[in-house]
Design a protein around this motif. Structure first.
Motif: not given
Length: 126
Positions: A43-59, A85-91
Motif C-alpha cells: 500500500x505504501x508503494x501505491x501512488x494514488x491520486x484523484x484526477x480533475x474533480x476527485x480528491x483522495x480523502x483517506x489513506x 515509476x517508469x510507466x505512464x500513469x494509469x487512469x
C-alpha cells in the motif's frame, strides 16, 4: 533477478461504492498483464491520486488479499490516477470500465433511419 509488476488497467479490477454526499469507497485490485497481483503488503508503494474533480480523502488500506481500499470525494463520478515509476500513469473512471450498451442501440437507430429512407425513396419513385 526481480521484475516488478507493471499495473495493467485491463487486467486489474476496480469497484466503486457510493457512500452518499459525494463520497465514494474505491476497491482496487491492481494486476499486471499476466494476472499477477501488485501486493499484498505494498500500500505504501501505491501512488494514488484523484484526477480533475476527485480528491483522495483517506489513506490506502491494504486488505491483505491483493486488494486496496480508499475513499475519495467527487461531485461527479470519481477518476483515479495510479502512478508507477517508469510507466505512464494509469487512469480509472467508473464510466470507463462499465460496458457501453449504447453502441448496439446506436447501430440499430442508424439501421432504422436507413430503412426509412429506402422506403421513402421506393414510395416516391414508384
Amino acid at each position: 533477478m526481480y521484475v516488478d509488476v507493471k499495473i495493467d488497467p485491463g487486467k486489474s479490477d476496480i469497484s466503486y461504492t457510493d457512500l452518499g454526499q459525494n463520497r465514494w469507497k474505491v476497491t482496487l485490485i491492481p494486476k499486471d498483464a499476466f494476472g499477477n497481483h501488485f501486493g499484498p503488503g505494498r500500500a505504501n508503494e501505491l501512488d494514488i491520486k484523484g484526477n480533475a474533480e476527485t480528491e483522495l480523502t483517506s489513506s490506502i488500506s491494504d486488505n491483505l488479499d491483493g486488494s486496496y481500499t480508499f475513499e475519495v470525494s467527487s461531485e461527479k463520478t470519481p477518476e483515479i490516477v495510479v502512478n508507477q515509476p517508469g510507466t505512464e500513469p494509469t487512469v480509472w473512471c467508473k464510466p470507463c470500465h462499465e460496458k457501453d450498451t449504447n453502441k448496439f442501440n446506436n447501430w440499430l437507430l442508424w439501421l432504422l433511419i436507413l430503412l426509412i429512407i429506402i422506403l421513402f425513396l421506393l414510395v416516391l419513385f414508384t
